[in-house]
Scaffold this active site. Structure first.
Site, PDB file in Angstrom:
ATOM      1  NE  ARG A   1      45.891  51.368  39.832  1.00 52.25           N
ATOM      2  CZ  ARG A   1      45.332  52.284  40.605  1.00 52.25           C
ATOM      3  NH1 ARG A   1      44.189  52.864  40.258  1.00 52.25           N
ATOM      4  NH2 ARG A   1      45.908  52.682  41.728  1.00 52.25           N
ATOM      5  CG  ASP A   2      46.112  56.055  40.239  1.00 50.16           C
ATOM      6  OD1 ASP A   2      44.996  56.294  39.764  1.00 50.16           O
ATOM      7  OD2 ASP A   2      46.464  56.464  41.360  1.00 50.16           O
TER       8      ASP A   2
ATOM      9  CG  HIS B   1      48.061  56.465  46.067  1.00 53.04           C
ATOM     10  ND1 HIS B   1      48.452  55.504  45.159  1.00 53.04           N
ATOM     11  CD2 HIS B   1      47.092  57.179  45.441  1.00 53.04           C
ATOM     12  CE1 HIS B   1      47.755  55.634  44.044  1.00 53.04           C
ATOM     13  NE2 HIS B   1      46.921  56.630  44.185  1.00 53.04           N
TER      14      HIS B   1
ATOM     15  CG  HIS C   1      45.957  61.444  43.254  1.00 56.64           C
ATOM     16  ND1 HIS C   1      45.831  61.174  41.908  1.00 56.64           N
ATOM     17  CD2 HIS C   1      45.779  60.256  43.885  1.00 56.64           C
ATOM     18  CE1 HIS C   1      45.570  59.880  41.740  1.00 56.64           C
ATOM     19  NE2 HIS C   1      45.531  59.298  42.922  1.00 56.64           N
TER      20      HIS C   1
ATOM     21  CB  CYS D   1      40.595  58.716  40.648  1.00 55.73           C
ATOM     22  SG  CYS D   1      39.429  57.442  41.167  1.00 55.73           S
TER      23      CYS D   1
ATOM     24  CG  ASN E   1      49.406  58.808  41.839  1.00 60.48           C
ATOM     25  OD1 ASN E   1      48.764  58.241  40.974  1.00 60.48           O
ATOM     26  ND2 ASN E   1      49.213  58.627  43.124  1.00 60.48           N
TER      27      ASN E   1
HETATM   28  C1  LIG Z   1      33.899  46.266  41.854  1.00 57.27           C
HETATM   29  C2  LIG Z   1      33.022  46.153  40.629  1.00 57.27           C
HETATM   30  C3  LIG Z   1      33.468  45.000  39.768  1.00 57.27           C
HETATM   31  C4  LIG Z   1      31.590  45.917  41.102  1.00 57.27           C
HETATM   32  O1  LIG Z   1      30.711  46.143  40.024  1.00 57.27           O
HETATM   33  P1  LIG Z   1      29.280  45.473  39.994  1.00 57.27           P
HETATM   34  O2  LIG Z   1      28.629  45.939  38.739  1.00 57.27           O
HETATM   35  O3  LIG Z   1      28.620  45.735  41.306  1.00 57.27           O
HETATM   36  O4  LIG Z   1      29.689  43.927  39.897  1.00 57.27           O
HETATM   37  P2  LIG Z   1      28.839  42.616  39.864  1.00 57.27           P
HETATM   38  O5  LIG Z   1      29.552  41.644  40.731  1.00 57.27           O
HETATM   39  O6  LIG Z   1      27.380  42.910  40.114  1.00 57.27           O
HETATM   40  O7  LIG Z   1      28.992  42.143  38.330  1.00 57.27           O
HETATM   41  C5  LIG Z   1      28.453  42.873  37.247  1.00 57.27           C
HETATM   42  C6  LIG Z   1      29.147  42.448  35.970  1.00 57.27           C
HETATM   43  O8  LIG Z   1      30.523  42.789  36.051  1.00 57.27           O
HETATM   44  C7  LIG Z   1      31.341  41.620  35.829  1.00 57.27           C
HETATM   45  N1  LIG Z   1      32.515  41.715  36.697  1.00 57.27           N
HETATM   46  C8  LIG Z   1      32.526  41.847  38.030  1.00 57.27           C
HETATM   47  N2  LIG Z   1      33.791  41.889  38.469  1.00 57.27           N
HETATM   48  C9  LIG Z   1      34.580  41.764  37.388  1.00 57.27           C
HETATM   49  C10 LIG Z   1      35.980  41.732  37.234  1.00 57.27           C
HETATM   50  N3  LIG Z   1      36.828  41.849  38.270  1.00 57.27           N
HETATM   51  N4  LIG Z   1      36.474  41.591  35.986  1.00 57.27           N
HETATM   52  C11 LIG Z   1      35.639  41.483  34.916  1.00 57.27           C
HETATM   53  N5  LIG Z   1      34.292  41.519  35.012  1.00 57.27           N
HETATM   54  C12 LIG Z   1      33.775  41.656  36.255  1.00 57.27           C
HETATM   55  C13 LIG Z   1      30.434  40.465  36.238  1.00 57.27           C
HETATM   56  O9  LIG Z   1      30.891  39.263  35.648  1.00 57.27           O
HETATM   57  C14 LIG Z   1      29.106  40.925  35.719  1.00 57.27           C
HETATM   58  O10 LIG Z   1      29.098  40.739  34.311  1.00 57.27           O
HETATM   59  P3  LIG Z   1      27.711  40.497  33.520  1.00 57.27           P
HETATM   60  O11 LIG Z   1      27.115  39.301  34.179  1.00 57.27           O
HETATM   61  O12 LIG Z   1      26.897  41.757  33.715  1.00 57.27           O
HETATM   62  O13 LIG Z   1      28.173  40.297  32.104  1.00 57.27           O
HETATM   63  C15 LIG Z   1      33.032  47.470  39.807  1.00 57.27           C
HETATM   64  O14 LIG Z   1      32.502  48.472  40.598  1.00 57.27           O
HETATM   65  C16 LIG Z   1      34.410  47.873  39.369  1.00 57.27           C
HETATM   66  O15 LIG Z   1      35.003  47.226  38.517  1.00 57.27           O
HETATM   67  N6  LIG Z   1      34.971  48.972  39.961  1.00 57.27           N
HETATM   68  C17 LIG Z   1      36.311  49.381  39.691  1.00 57.27           C
HETATM   69  C18 LIG Z   1      36.408  50.863  39.680  1.00 57.27           C
HETATM   70  C19 LIG Z   1      37.839  51.274  39.472  1.00 57.27           C
HETATM   71  O16 LIG Z   1      38.635  50.566  38.859  1.00 57.27           O
HETATM   72  N7  LIG Z   1      38.206  52.474  39.984  1.00 57.27           N
HETATM   73  C20 LIG Z   1      39.521  52.994  39.823  1.00 57.27           C
HETATM   74  C21 LIG Z   1      40.518  52.291  40.677  1.00 57.27           C
HETATM   75  S1  LIG Z   1      40.504  52.831  42.380  1.00 57.27           S
HETATM   76  C22 LIG Z   1      41.550  54.167  42.385  1.00 57.27           C
HETATM   77  O17 LIG Z   1      41.980  54.619  41.350  1.00 57.27           O
HETATM   78  C23 LIG Z   1      41.974  54.742  43.710  1.00 57.27           C
HETATM   79  C24 LIG Z   1      43.405  54.340  44.096  1.00 57.27           C
HETATM   80  C25 LIG Z   1      43.522  52.838  44.313  1.00 57.27           C
HETATM   81  O18 LIG Z   1      44.330  54.675  43.068  1.00 57.27           O
HETATM   82  C26 LIG Z   1      43.818  55.048  45.395  1.00 57.27           C
HETATM   83  C27 LIG Z   1      43.461  56.536  45.447  1.00 57.27           C
HETATM   84  O19 LIG Z   1      44.004  57.335  44.678  1.00 57.27           O
HETATM   85  O20 LIG Z   1      42.584  56.856  46.248  1.00 57.27           O
END
Ligand SMILES: CC(C)(COP(=O)([O-])OP(=O)([O-])OC[C@H]1O[C@@H](n2cnc3c(N)ncnc32)[C@H](O)[C@@H]1OP(=O)([O-])[O-])[C@@H](O)C(=O)NCCC(=O)NCCSC(=O)C[C@@](C)(O)CC(=O)[O-]
Length: 299
Positions: A13-14, A205, A207, A238, A247
């Site tokens: 995933r990450d 976690h 990096h 990320c 990581n």
């Molecule tokens: C949170 C949201 C969804 C808000 O995103 P948004 O655009 O504000 O969402 P929304 O609720 O307004 O919906 C917009 C559209 O997205 C769709 N939608 C909404 N949710 C989903 C879903 N779950 N699956 C599929 N589709 C989805 C929803 O259906 C809609 O579709 P449309 O009507 O436009 O066709 C967006 O910002 C997002 O997906 N962010 C994820 C970012 C991400 O994955 N970042 C990397 C992971 S975090 C990380 O790596 C850090 C970590 C964990 O490892 C720890 C560290 O190292 O610090």
């Protein structure tokens, strides 16, 4: 002293979420299977976020549907909202992870809402997971610095960690997203968090962007932390933290734990093979020094 360490493998995933090139689900499935065969008990196999935000994770359904599940292994999924949770549960995720940040700016960039809005957004996931008896893990990003805001106070990290723990997360993973932490700053964060969340419920976690990950993990072990996230071959970064590298490599973590006499259940040689295989698919070198040293010995 507790001699057992839990490793949460986040490479599929990450690690893979940040790859520029498309990766076939078959390769992701082979990676998850190889990691569970190597003895990893928790494998974060994918993420059910908006595919427009992180295209590389769009095929997570196929990954969960294709893996050969091993008894006793937890296949975890990242879920930002109820929609993501429902997608994850539909394909049999064993546990899910919600992800908040200790930085307002990072929260906006990463999940398009403030920290307090994110906690509200997670509430329906917590309710559904409680009813279905699905364990939920909580991440706090930017524990030792933010790519947009700079320094982050340990008290802020502890505040968010406590909110996630009080909401029902069984474990809180403290994410040094951009790898700027050092043993001293990580100690300050862990000490602040351990005052509000039991230390056995905290994970680190780390990096490795600044080469501090193993030193930080070692300090965390001294402080009593026994859960560490890592990524095979040091894959990753990320998408919302420019320049962040992967990581800590799982191979390097396992080698250090072996040296410390701590149990973890992972076969280093099988793990290193899994790392070589995914690096061959990606056409890149392993970021693990241990994997590179082992490979050189075999030549
Ligand atoms: C949170 C949201 C969804 C808000 O995103 P948004 O655009 O504000 O969402 P929304 O609720 O307004 O919906 C917009 C559209 O997205 C769709 N939608 C909404 N949710 C989903 C879903 N779950 N699956 C599929 N589709 C989805 C929803 O259906 C809609 O579709 P449309 O009507 O436009 O066709 C967006 O910002 C997002 O997906 N962010 C994820 C970012 C991400 O994955 N970042 C990397 C992971 S975090 C990380 O790596 C850090 C970590 C964990 O490892 C720890 C560290 O190292 O610090």
């Amino acid at each position: 002293m507790n001699n057992t360490v839990k490793i949460v493998e986040v490479g599929p995933r990450d690690g893979l979420q940040n790859e520029a090139q498309p990766i076939d689900s078959a390769h992701k499935i082979a990676l998850v299977n190889a990691l569970s065969d190597a003895g990893l008990q928790v494998v974060e196999a994918g993420s059910f976020v908006n595919p427009k935000w992180v295209p590389q994770m769009a095929g997570s359904e196929a990954v969960f549907e294709g893996i050969a599940r091993k008894a006793g292994v937890s296949y975890a999924a990242l879920t930002p909202n109820l929609k993501g949770y429902e997608r994850a549960i539909a394909v049999g995720a064993s546990e899910v992870a919600i992800f908040a940040a200790a930085s307002e700016a990072f929260s906006q960039k990463n999940i398009n809402c403030s920290i307090s809005e994110s906690i509200e957004r997670f509430a329906p996931i917590m309710d559904a997971a409680r009813a279905a008896e699905i364990p939920v893990r909580g991440y706090v990003s930017c524990i030792a610095g933010c790519p947009y805001e700079g320094d982050i106070q340990p008290a802020k990290v502890a505040e968010v960690a406590k909110q996630l723990y009080d909401a029902g997360c069984y474990e809180i993973s403290l994410g040094d997203t951009i790898g700027t932490g050092t043993p001293a700053s990580i100690e300050a964060v862990i000490t602040a968090c351990a005052a509000v969340v039991p230390i056995e419920k905290l994970a680190l976690h780390a990096h490795d962007t600044y080469g501090q990950a193993l030193a930080n993990i070692y300090r965390a072990i001294q402080l009593g932390v026994r859960v560490f996230d890592s990524s095979v071959a040091g894959l990753g970064g990320c998408p919302y933290a420019k320049g962040a590298s992967g990581n800590v490599a799982t191979e390097d973590l396992v080698y250090m734990l072996n040296g410390l006499g701590l149990d973890h259940g992972v076969d280093l040689h099988k793990l290193a093979q899994a790392g070589r295989d995914i690096c061959a698919v990606l056409g890149r070198d392993s970021q693990s020094k241990v994997a590179r040293a082992l490979a050189a010995k075999c030549q």
